[in-house]
Design a protein around this motif. Structure first.
Motif, PDB file in Angstrom:
ATOM      1  N   TYR A 187       0.838  -1.197   0.000  1.00 58.59           N
ATOM      2  CA  TYR A 187       0.000   0.000   0.000  1.00 58.59           C
ATOM      3  C   TYR A 187       0.878   1.253   0.000  1.00 58.59           C
ATOM      4  CZ  TYR A 187      -4.366  -2.510   0.669  1.00 58.59           C
ATOM      5  OH  TYR A 187      -5.469  -3.310   0.479  1.00 58.59           O
ATOM      6  N   GLN A 200     -17.267   0.695  -4.025  1.00 60.25           N
ATOM      7  CA  GLN A 200     -16.962   0.127  -2.714  1.00 60.25           C
ATOM      8  C   GLN A 200     -15.494  -0.289  -2.628  1.00 60.25           C
ATOM      9  OE1 GLN A 200     -19.888  -3.032  -2.248  1.00 60.25           O
ATOM     10  NE2 GLN A 200     -21.201  -1.685  -1.032  1.00 60.25           N
ATOM     11  N   LEU A 201     -14.989  -0.938  -3.675  1.00 62.36           N
ATOM     12  CA  LEU A 201     -13.580  -1.323  -3.695  1.00 62.36           C
ATOM     13  C   LEU A 201     -12.684  -0.091  -3.706  1.00 62.36           C
ATOM     14  CD1 LEU A 201     -13.613  -4.295  -6.229  1.00 62.36           C
ATOM     15  CD2 LEU A 201     -13.150  -4.417  -3.776  1.00 62.36           C
ATOM     16  N   GLU A 203     -13.332   2.901  -2.456  1.00 59.53           N
ATOM     17  CA  GLU A 203     -13.339   3.543  -1.145  1.00 59.53           C
ATOM     18  C   GLU A 203     -12.565   2.726  -0.118  1.00 59.53           C
ATOM     19  OE1 GLU A 203     -13.788   6.384   1.621  1.00 59.53           O
ATOM     20  OE2 GLU A 203     -14.245   6.509  -0.531  1.00 59.53           O
ATOM     21  N   ARG A 204     -12.712   1.397  -0.172  1.00 64.52           N
ATOM     22  CA  ARG A 204     -11.998   0.534   0.770  1.00 64.52           C
ATOM     23  C   ARG A 204     -10.483   0.642   0.549  1.00 64.52           C
ATOM     24  NH1 ARG A 204     -13.898  -5.526   0.882  1.00 64.52           N
ATOM     25  NH2 ARG A 204     -13.358  -5.272  -1.305  1.00 64.52           N
ATOM     26  N   THR A 205     -10.071   0.667  -0.720  1.00 63.03           N
ATOM     27  CA  THR A 205      -8.651   0.798  -1.015  1.00 63.03           C
ATOM     28  C   THR A 205      -8.112   2.126  -0.507  1.00 63.03           C
ATOM     29  OG1 THR A 205      -8.869  -0.611  -2.971  1.00 63.03           O
ATOM     30  CG2 THR A 205      -6.922   0.803  -2.856  1.00 63.03           C
ATOM     31  N   ARG A 206      -8.857   3.187  -0.714  1.00 58.17           N
ATOM     32  CA  ARG A 206      -8.434   4.504  -0.217  1.00 58.17           C
ATOM     33  C   ARG A 206      -8.321   4.504   1.302  1.00 58.17           C
ATOM     34  NH1 ARG A 206     -12.323   8.092  -4.215  1.00 58.17           N
ATOM     35  NH2 ARG A 206     -10.865   8.227  -5.972  1.00 58.17           N
ATOM     36  N   GLU A 207      -9.241   3.827   1.981  1.00 59.44           N
ATOM     37  CA  GLU A 207      -9.177   3.750   3.441  1.00 59.44           C
ATOM     38  C   GLU A 207      -7.916   3.021   3.884  1.00 59.44           C
ATOM     39  OE1 GLU A 207     -12.782   1.876   4.607  1.00 59.44           O
ATOM     40  OE2 GLU A 207     -14.029   3.653   4.298  1.00 59.44           O
ATOM     41  N   TYR A 208      -7.579   1.918   3.205  1.00 55.94           N
ATOM     42  CA  TYR A 208      -6.351   1.182   3.537  1.00 55.94           C
ATOM     43  C   TYR A 208      -5.117   2.059   3.306  1.00 55.94           C
ATOM     44  CZ  TYR A 208      -8.904  -3.274   3.814  1.00 55.94           C
ATOM     45  OH  TYR A 208      -9.747  -4.290   4.166  1.00 55.94           O
TER      46      TYR A 208
END
Length: 246
Positions: A187, A200-201, A203-208
């Motif tokens: 990351y 959804q993917l 946003e989840r990737t950005r959160e990680y």
């Protein structure tokens, strides 16, 4: 004397993220850099910044899916600086999704940019490396190819294919002319998530990335380490990830 004062490096995907960070770091260490990307205004601005800081930089608009563009990048570099020592294949996209979504357009795009783009670079630069008697191919791969996660099957496949091509080129280059280095980041805080169509993917990737991502400069330092080695030393592969990443 700066450690990379004698290196001429062409970098694809240099308009942001890892590519831009690497261009800036290598220029600081004395290399001449040729920035390649589709966003002409952006690479012009980065090249201008580098020159203002006393570095050597040139911009070249390139779409890595077009073989002619890669040939033009190599010829532009050689025409300007007399040779090309390193090609950094960095351009990549990740429109990931579950296979059941049947996003065939996304699959094709990843194959075209991540794999075919790298092969276009190899086809353009390898004859020049051979003619010069030396050259170094560096590609940004991904730890996603080491452990395949849900929704990342095709992305991981393209990255593993790049890794395989690297290993094949290495075994064909034991005459000491061409070195190869595959660098696999985890990351990293870049805009790679922007290419993901699934909200959804994305946003989840950005959160990680926000939670654990490390800066692109970390990968840039790994690139610099690999190309700073003497020509009889090859750093074949580097995996670089946040310490918090599983």
């Amino acid at each position: 004397m700066l450690p990379l004062h004698d290196k001429i490096v062409a970098i694809t995907g240099a308009s942001g993220g890892i590519g831009e960070a690497t261009a800036r770091l290598l220029a600081e260490r004395g290399a001449a850099v040729v920035l390649a990307a589709r966003r002409g205004e952006r690479i012009d601005a980065v090249a201008q910044d580098i020159r203002k800081e006393g570095g050597r930089a040139l911009a070249c608009v390139v779409d890595v899916t077009k073989a002619d563009d890669l040939r033009r990048l190599v010829s532009t570099t050689v025409d300007r600086y007399g040779r090309i020592d390193v090609l950094l294949n960095n351009a990549g996209i990740a429109p990931i999704s579950p296979l059941a979504d049947l996003d065939t357009d996304g699959w094709s795009a990843m194959i075209d940019v991540n794999l075919r783009g790298m092969l276009n670079g190899v086809a353009a630069v390898l004859p020049v490396f051979r003619e010069q008697g030396a050259g170094h191919l560096v590609s940004i791969v991904s730890v996603a190819g080491l452990t395949v996660s849900p929704s990342m099957a095709v992305y991981a496949a393209t990255k593993n294919a790049v890794r395989t091509v690297h290993e094949g080129l290495r075994t064909e280059s034991t005459d000491g002319v061409v070195r190869t280095t595959a660098i696999s980041p985890g990351y990293i805080r870049t805009d790679l998530a922007d290419s993901m169509g699934d909200p959804q993917l994305r946003e989840r990737t950005r959160e990680y990335m926000d939670a654990m991502g490390i800066p692109p400069a970390a990968v840039a330092r790994a690139v610099a380490f690999a190309i700073e080695q003497p020509h009889d030393v090859e750093i074949g592969e580097i995996n670089i990830r946040p310490t918090a990443q599983a």
